[in-house]
Write a protein that holds these residues in place. Structure first.
Motif, PDB file in Angstrom:
ATOM      1  N   VAL A  12       6.513  -0.916   7.994  1.00 38.34           N
ATOM      2  CA  VAL A  12       5.231   1.030   7.624  1.00 38.34           C
ATOM      3  C   VAL A  12       5.900   2.077   6.950  1.00 38.34           C
ATOM      4  N   GLU A  13       5.372   1.807   6.036  1.00 39.63           N
ATOM      5  CA  GLU A  13       5.476   2.820   4.604  1.00 39.63           C
ATOM      6  C   GLU A  13       4.627   3.314   3.922  1.00 39.63           C
ATOM      7  N   ASP A  14       4.316   4.489   3.702  1.00 42.04           N
ATOM      8  CA  ASP A  14       3.191   4.616   2.832  1.00 42.04           C
ATOM      9  C   ASP A  14       3.243   4.329   1.465  1.00 42.04           C
ATOM     10  N   GLU A  15       4.430   4.461   0.891  1.00 40.99           N
ATOM     11  CA  GLU A  15       5.213   3.996  -1.184  1.00 40.99           C
ATOM     12  C   GLU A  15       4.428   2.350  -1.018  1.00 40.99           C
ATOM     13  N   ARG A  16       3.472   2.442  -1.325  1.00 44.82           N
ATOM     14  CA  ARG A  16       3.883   1.032  -2.401  1.00 44.82           C
ATOM     15  C   ARG A  16       4.361   0.062  -2.757  1.00 44.82           C
ATOM     16  N   THR A 108      19.325   5.620   4.922  1.00 48.15           N
ATOM     17  CA  THR A 108      19.010   6.294   4.364  1.00 48.15           C
ATOM     18  C   THR A 108      18.839   5.242   2.702  1.00 48.15           C
ATOM     19  N   LYS A 109      17.798   6.025   1.907  1.00 51.82           N
ATOM     20  CA  LYS A 109      17.268   5.633   0.468  1.00 51.82           C
ATOM     21  C   LYS A 109      17.637   6.073   0.043  1.00 51.82           C
ATOM     22  N   PRO A 110      18.086   4.971  -0.985  1.00 56.01           N
ATOM     23  CA  PRO A 110      18.007   4.366  -1.545  1.00 56.01           C
ATOM     24  C   PRO A 110      18.882   3.196  -1.026  1.00 56.01           C
TER      25      PRO A 110
HETATM   26 CA    CA Z   1       7.023   7.633   3.140  1.00 63.47          CA
END
Ligand code: CA
Length: 234
Positions: A12-16, A108-110
């Motif tokens: 589930v992630e909005d940034e494609r 944690t990203k990245p």
């Molecule tokens: Ca996001």
């Protein structure tokens, strides 16, 4: 690691670009991957067919991943679904908030796809039955490794995968004090990074689950030393 192949992961992630990068890495590792770009889609996907694990971004357009994790952990149908929370924030307080909301791990990203795959394996392994005796009993609690269920009398004790592993460890090692460090080592394994406060979060969750069955007294805090699982009074 073979048996991990074919496990279903919902991302589930909005940034494609990030979502596709994760999906690519997980497919390469042999997972069956589905994708959702917001919490609403995720809920529909989960209701259609429950995945084996959720990789959940914190920042999502319709609702925070943290709130979705909370909702899933409140619902008895999805309470045991393992969740790895992704975030761009590195603050310690957020990490604890994530674990408090019910996440089983936190990244944690990245991060590299390899690291995520390692975390997924670790979380899935924790939700799998370990070897040894099939049924363990302690003070009215019965832990069945085959079905991965814990019962108190005729009622099921709802536990997340980490709390299950923790209880399994305690039930097979009662009446002895373990430091947080020892618990991390025995329950999480030596290679995964988790700090000691994580133990307290999971202890709290385990107690809460046991409390509904009047068994929380078994998990005892030993001041300055750690925790003990015991039927005897403090
Ligand atoms: Ca996001």
């Amino acid at each position: 690691m073979q048996r991990m192949a074919g496990r279903q992961i919902l991302i589930v992630e909005d940034e494609r670009p990030i979502r596709e990068m994760i999906a690519y890495g997980l497919r390469r590792a042999g997972f069956d991957v589905r994708e959702a770009e917001d919490c609403r889609t995720a809920r529909t996907e989960i209701a259609n067919r429950a995945p084996d694990l959720l990789v959940l971004d914190w920042m999502l357009p319709d609702m925070s991943g943290l709130e979705l994790a909370r909702q899933l952990k409140r619902d008895k149908d999805t309470r045991e679904l393992p969740i790895i929370l992704l975030t761009a924030r590195a603050e310690e307080s957020d990490k604890v908030a994530g674990l408090d909301a019910g996440a089983d791990d936190y990244l944690t990203k990245p991060f590299s796809p390899r690291e995520l795959v390692a975390r997924i394996h670790a979380v899935l392994r924790r939700s799998e039955p370990a070897g040894g005796e099939e049924r363990i009993e302690f003070e009215g609690l019965v832990l069945d490794r085959g079905s991965h269920r814990v019962t108190a009398g005729d009622r099921t004790v709802s536990l997340g995968p980490t709390e299950f592993r923790m209880l399994e460890f305690f039930m097979t090692h009662p009446e002895r004090v373990y430091s947080r460090d020892q618990l991390l080592d025995r329950i999480w394994g030596g290679n995964v990074y988790v700090d000691e406060r994580t133990i307290d979060v999971h202890i709290r969750r385990l107690r809460k689950a046991l409390e509904e069955h009047g068994c929380d007294r078994l998990v005892q805090t030993v001041r300055g030393a750690g925790y003990r699982f015991s039927a005897l009074a403090h």
